[in-house]
Design an enzyme around this catalytic site. Structure first.
Site, PDB file in Angstrom:
ATOM      1  N   TYR A  34       0.823  -1.361  -0.051  1.00  0.00           N
ATOM      2  CA  TYR A  34       0.035   0.030  -0.214  1.00  0.00           C
ATOM      3  C   TYR A  34       0.809   1.379   0.226  1.00  0.00           C
ATOM      4  O   TYR A  34       0.628   2.417   0.539  1.00  0.00           O
ATOM      5  CB  TYR A  34      -0.974  -0.004   1.050  1.00  0.00           C
ATOM      6  CG  TYR A  34      -2.179  -1.286   1.174  1.00  0.00           C
ATOM      7  CD1 TYR A  34      -3.369  -0.907   0.650  1.00  0.00           C
ATOM      8  CD2 TYR A  34      -2.304  -2.212   2.033  1.00  0.00           C
ATOM      9  CE1 TYR A  34      -4.038  -1.850   0.626  1.00  0.00           C
ATOM     10  CE2 TYR A  34      -2.197  -3.492   2.151  1.00  0.00           C
ATOM     11  CZ  TYR A  34      -3.515  -3.391   0.978  1.00  0.00           C
ATOM     12  OH  TYR A  34      -4.810  -3.936   0.885  1.00  0.00           O
ATOM     13  N   ASP A  83      -0.487 -11.375   9.561  1.00  0.00           N
ATOM     14  CA  ASP A  83       0.122 -13.073   9.102  1.00  0.00           C
ATOM     15  C   ASP A  83       1.516 -12.207   9.938  1.00  0.00           C
ATOM     16  O   ASP A  83       2.318 -13.183   9.929  1.00  0.00           O
ATOM     17  CB  ASP A  83      -0.051 -13.199   7.916  1.00  0.00           C
ATOM     18  CG  ASP A  83      -1.443 -13.590   7.533  1.00  0.00           C
ATOM     19  OD1 ASP A  83      -2.000 -14.238   8.229  1.00  0.00           O
ATOM     20  OD2 ASP A  83      -2.222 -13.094   6.349  1.00  0.00           O
ATOM     21  N   HIS A 119       4.261  -6.331  -4.477  1.00  0.00           N
ATOM     22  CA  HIS A 119       2.483  -6.472  -4.542  1.00  0.00           C
ATOM     23  C   HIS A 119       1.876  -5.465  -4.147  1.00  0.00           C
ATOM     24  O   HIS A 119       2.664  -4.138  -3.552  1.00  0.00           O
ATOM     25  CB  HIS A 119       2.322  -7.963  -4.306  1.00  0.00           C
ATOM     26  CG  HIS A 119       2.106  -7.373  -2.131  1.00  0.00           C
ATOM     27  ND1 HIS A 119       2.713  -7.764  -1.579  1.00  0.00           N
ATOM     28  CD2 HIS A 119       1.585  -6.629  -2.115  1.00  0.00           C
ATOM     29  CE1 HIS A 119       2.445  -7.652  -0.638  1.00  0.00           C
ATOM     30  NE2 HIS A 119       1.917  -6.744  -0.489  1.00  0.00           N
ATOM     31  N   TYR A 162     -11.741  -0.468   1.233  1.00  0.00           N
ATOM     32  CA  TYR A 162     -11.299  -0.753   2.613  1.00  0.00           C
ATOM     33  C   TYR A 162      -9.662   0.370   2.497  1.00  0.00           C
ATOM     34  O   TYR A 162      -9.702   0.979   3.954  1.00  0.00           O
ATOM     35  CB  TYR A 162     -10.891  -1.781   3.222  1.00  0.00           C
ATOM     36  CG  TYR A 162     -10.502  -2.269   4.069  1.00  0.00           C
ATOM     37  CD1 TYR A 162      -9.084  -2.168   5.535  1.00  0.00           C
ATOM     38  CD2 TYR A 162     -10.042  -3.713   3.292  1.00  0.00           C
ATOM     39  CE1 TYR A 162      -8.429  -2.455   4.839  1.00  0.00           C
ATOM     40  CE2 TYR A 162      -8.811  -4.563   3.415  1.00  0.00           C
ATOM     41  CZ  TYR A 162      -8.129  -4.266   5.149  1.00  0.00           C
ATOM     42  OH  TYR A 162      -7.089  -4.304   4.345  1.00  0.00           O
ATOM     43  N   ARG A 163      -8.772   0.229   1.739  1.00  0.00           N
ATOM     44  CA  ARG A 163      -7.833   1.033   1.669  1.00  0.00           C
ATOM     45  C   ARG A 163      -6.985   1.072   1.306  1.00  0.00           C
ATOM     46  O   ARG A 163      -7.460   0.010  -0.127  1.00  0.00           O
ATOM     47  CB  ARG A 163      -6.837   0.473   3.278  1.00  0.00           C
ATOM     48  CG  ARG A 163      -6.229  -0.989   3.131  1.00  0.00           C
ATOM     49  CD  ARG A 163      -5.438  -2.183   4.186  1.00  0.00           C
ATOM     50  NE  ARG A 163      -4.440  -1.334   4.767  1.00  0.00           N
ATOM     51  CZ  ARG A 163      -3.387  -2.346   5.375  1.00  0.00           C
ATOM     52  NH1 ARG A 163      -4.311  -3.263   5.568  1.00  0.00           N
ATOM     53  NH2 ARG A 163      -2.871  -2.078   6.018  1.00  0.00           N
TER      54      ARG A 163
END
Length: 529
Positions: free
Chosen positions: A92, A152, A390, A473-474
Site C-alpha cells: 500500500y 500474519d 505486490h 477499505y484501504r
C-alpha cells in the site's frame, strides 16, 4: 486536475535553517539526510528508479515531546509531514509519502510498552511497538496467559496496523474491537486524549470505547488529522482449549458454497474471530511441504495445474484458516458443528492436528497454528523472492457466496489477462456480514513494464468494481485519490466533509496531505502550501 487523476505535488526544498532545526529535535544520529540513507526507508515494492514518492528528510523521534516539537516547527514553516509507525505497510506504499519531498516522521524509536493490566486484560503501547515486542513483553512479565490478536507478519506496529484498519485473527480482531483510547498530537503541537481519557486521571480511558459526546477514536484511523502517540489495546485471556483448524475446498466452483457456510457459522457464533479463506496459490506458502510452490509472480497457472496442485497437496483450490477458543467441552462441540456444516461441500476436509491446552501449549510449531494463537512470526517472508513486489486491491463485499464469487472472478479476469500474473486472493470475513476480498497483484519489481502493468490493472479494478458498488477499505499511496473518488454519493459529500474537517484542525495542511484523498485547501487547484 480532477480527483480521478493522480495529483502530483512536490514540496519545496527545506531551507537549511529549518532542516537543521528539525534534525536538532531528534539528533543527527536519528535523521536520514542523504539520498542513499533515505532510500532505505521508502516503499520497497515501488519501482526504485521512479522517484515520484520520495522524501527529503526522515526523522526518528524518541517520545511524544519530540513529535510535538517536530509538528510545531512544521506548522510554523508549512512543511508537509508523513508519519508511519514501523513503515511496514507494504503493498500500500510502505512509508512513502503522498507528497514528494515530505519530511517522513518514523515512530520506530517510540517502542515502549507503557502498561500491561492483567486484571482487566489490556495493554498500552507506543506506535513503535511491534507485535513481536508486545508478545515478548507479555511473556517476560509473567502475563503469558494473555493473548494478543495478531496479523500474519509480526514486524508491523500494533498501532500502525490498527490505524489502517488492518486485520488480525483472534476474536478481538473482528471489526476493530481491540483498540481503545488514544493520545494524539494535533497539527498545532497540542495533545488530545480520546474517549474517557479527555478527563484527567479518568480510570476507564482504555476500558470504554465511547465518551461523553462524539467518539473520536475512529476519527484518527486512515486520516490525517493527528499523530497517534499511544493507544490502549485489549487482550484475551488464554482459554482452557484452543483448536486450530484447516477447512479445505476441493474445487474452485465450490467457493460460493463455502462462503455461505462460513457466514452461517459466524452468525451462529460457532466461528468467532476472523477466519481466512485463501486460494491455492496463497495458501500453499503456509504448508511446510509446499513453501514457495507458487508466489504469484509467474505467468498465470492453468486451471488443470491448479487442480493438480490442490489434489496432490490436499490443500484444495480454496482453504480456510480458522480456530475455536474456549472451554474444552465448548471447543469439542463447536469443532463437531464445523465438521458437520463443512461436510456439505463434496470432497472437503476439516483438519485438526490436536487441541492445545496449558499442558501442550508450547508444542505448536506450524504457522497456521501459531498465528491463530497470537504467536507472531515472519515465516511467510522466508519464502518470498527478493524481487517480488505486490499491490493490494481490497474491496469490501457482502458475505454472500454469489457476491464473493462475482468479485473474485472479476479480479481474476483482469489480473491474469491485463497484468499477466497469477490470481492471488485472500477473503477475510471481518464480521458476520461482510468481508474484505484482498487480491495481491504480484510482479517483479525490477521489471518496469510488469510493475507498470500491475498498477494499471489495479487502477482499472478500482474504477470498474467501484461502479458496481464495491469500494476499497484501504488504498495504495499511488491511487488514493482514485479510490476515494468512487465514494461519490451526494456529489462527493463525504469527501467535502472530511476536507472541511482537515482545514479546521490543520489549516496549514502539514499532516499527511492527500492521505486517502483528504487534501487541505492549500493543495487544491494546484496551489502550493
Amino acid at each position: 486536475m480532477t480527483d480521478t487523476e493522480t495529483r502530483e505535488y512536490v514540496a519545496p526544498p527545506l531551507a537549511p535553517d529549518v532542516r537543521d532545526a528539525l534534525i536538532a529535535v531528534v539528533g543527527a544520529d536519528n535523521a536520514l539526510v542523504t539520498d542513499d540513507e533515505r532510500d532505505q526507508y521508502r516503499d520497497p515494492y515501488w519501482y526504485q528508479e521512479d522517484r515520484t514518492y520520495d522524501s527529503q528528510l526522515v526523522l526518528f523521534p524518541a517520545d511524544t515531546e519530540e513529535v510535538q516539537s517536530i509538528v510545531r516547527l512544521a506548522n510554523e514553516h508549512r512543511v508537509p509531514l508523513w508519519t508511519s509507525s514501523q513503515g511496514r505497510n507494504n503493498g500500500y506504499g510502505g512509508p512513502s509519502p503522498r507528497v514528494r519531498g515530505s519530511v517522513l516522521v518514523s515512530l520506530r524509536r517510540m517502542n515502549r510498552v507503557l502498561e500491561i493490566n492483567r486484571e482487566l486484560a489490556y495493554a498500552v503501547v507506543e506506535p513503535g511497538v511491534r507485535w513481536f515486542d508486545l508478545y515478548d513483553e507479555l511473556q517476560a512479565t509473567g502475563n503469558d496467559d494473555l493473548m494478543l490478536s495478531i496479523p500474519d507478519l509480526g514486524w508491523g506496529s500494533v498501532i500502525g496496523n490498527s490505524l489502517d484498519n488492518g486485520m488480525t485473527y483472534l476474536p478481538l480482531g473482528a471489526d476493530y474491537q481491540a483498540p481503545c483510547g488514544m493520545e494524539v498530537v494535533l497539527a498545532d503541537g497540542s495533545l488530545l486524549r480520546t474517549g474517557m481519557g479527555a478527563m484527567p486521571g479518568n480510570k476507564a480511558w482504555h476500558l470504554h470505547k465511547k465518551s461523553l459526546g462524539p467518539t473520536l477514536d475512529h476519527f484518527f484511523t486512515q486520516s490525517n488529522y493527528g499523530i497517534v502517540t499511544r493507544m490502549g489495546i485489549w487482550l484475551m485471556r488464554r482459554p482452557e482449549a484452543f483448536a486450530p483448524l484447516y477447512l479445505s475446498v476441493p474445487r474452485d466452483d465450490q467457493l460460493a458454497q463455502a462462503v455461505d457456510i462460513l457466514r452461517e457459522l459466524k452468525l451462529e457464533g460457532v466461528i468467532r474471530g476472523v477466519p481466512n479463506l485463501q486460494n491455492t496459490i496463497t495458501m500453499a506458502h503456509q504448508f511446510p511441504d509446499e513453501l514457495g510452490t507458487f508466489v504469484g509472480m509467474e505467468g498465470p497457472a492453468s486451471e488443470d495445474d491448479l487442480d493438480a496442485l490442490a489434489d496432490r497437496t490436499g490443500i484444495g483450490r480454496w482453504g480456510v484458516r480458522t480456530a475455536v477458543w474456549g472451554d474444552r467441552v465448548v471447543v469439542d462441540h463447536y469443532v463437531q458443528r464445523i465438521r458437520d456444516a463443512w461436510s456439505e461441500i463434496e470432497g472437503s476436509r476439516v483438519d485438526l492436528t490436536q487441541v492445545y491446552t496449558s499442558e501442550n501449549w508450547n508444542e505448536m510449531t506450524t504457522f497456521i497454528e501459531q498465528v491463530q494463537a497470537g504467536i507472531p512470526s515472519l515465516d511467510l517472508m522466508d519464502v518470498v523472492p527478493e524481487n517480488l513486489g505486490h499491490i493490494g486491491f481490497s474491496p469490501v463485499v457482502p458475505l454472500v457466496g454469489a457476491e464473493v464469487r462475482h468479485v473474485a472472478d472479476r479480479i481474476k479476469e483482469l489480473v491474469t489477462t491485463q497484468a499477466g500474473s497469477n490470481f492471488v486472493c485472500a477473503i477475510f470475513p471481518i464480521n458476520d456480514r461482510a468481508c474484505f476480498v484482498v487480491s495481491s497483484v504480484s510482479f517483479d519489481r525490477t521489471d518496469r513494464e510488469q510493475w507498470a502493468a500491475s498498477f494499471e490493472t489495479v487502477k482499472r479494478l478500482v474504477v470498474e468494481l467501484g461502479a458496481e458498488g464495491y469500494g476499497e477499505y484501504r488504498a495504495h499511496v499511488d491511487f488514493m485519490d482514485l479510490a476515494t473518488d468512487q465514494y461519490s454519493f451526494g456529489d462527493h459529500a463525504y469527501r467535502r466533509f472530511t476536507r472541511t474537517i482537515k482545514d479546521a484542525v490543520d489549516p496549514n495542511g502539514i499532516l499527511a496531505p492527500g492521505r486517502h484523498g483528504v487534501w487541505p485547501t492549500a493543495y487544491l487547484g494546484g496551489a502550493r502550501p
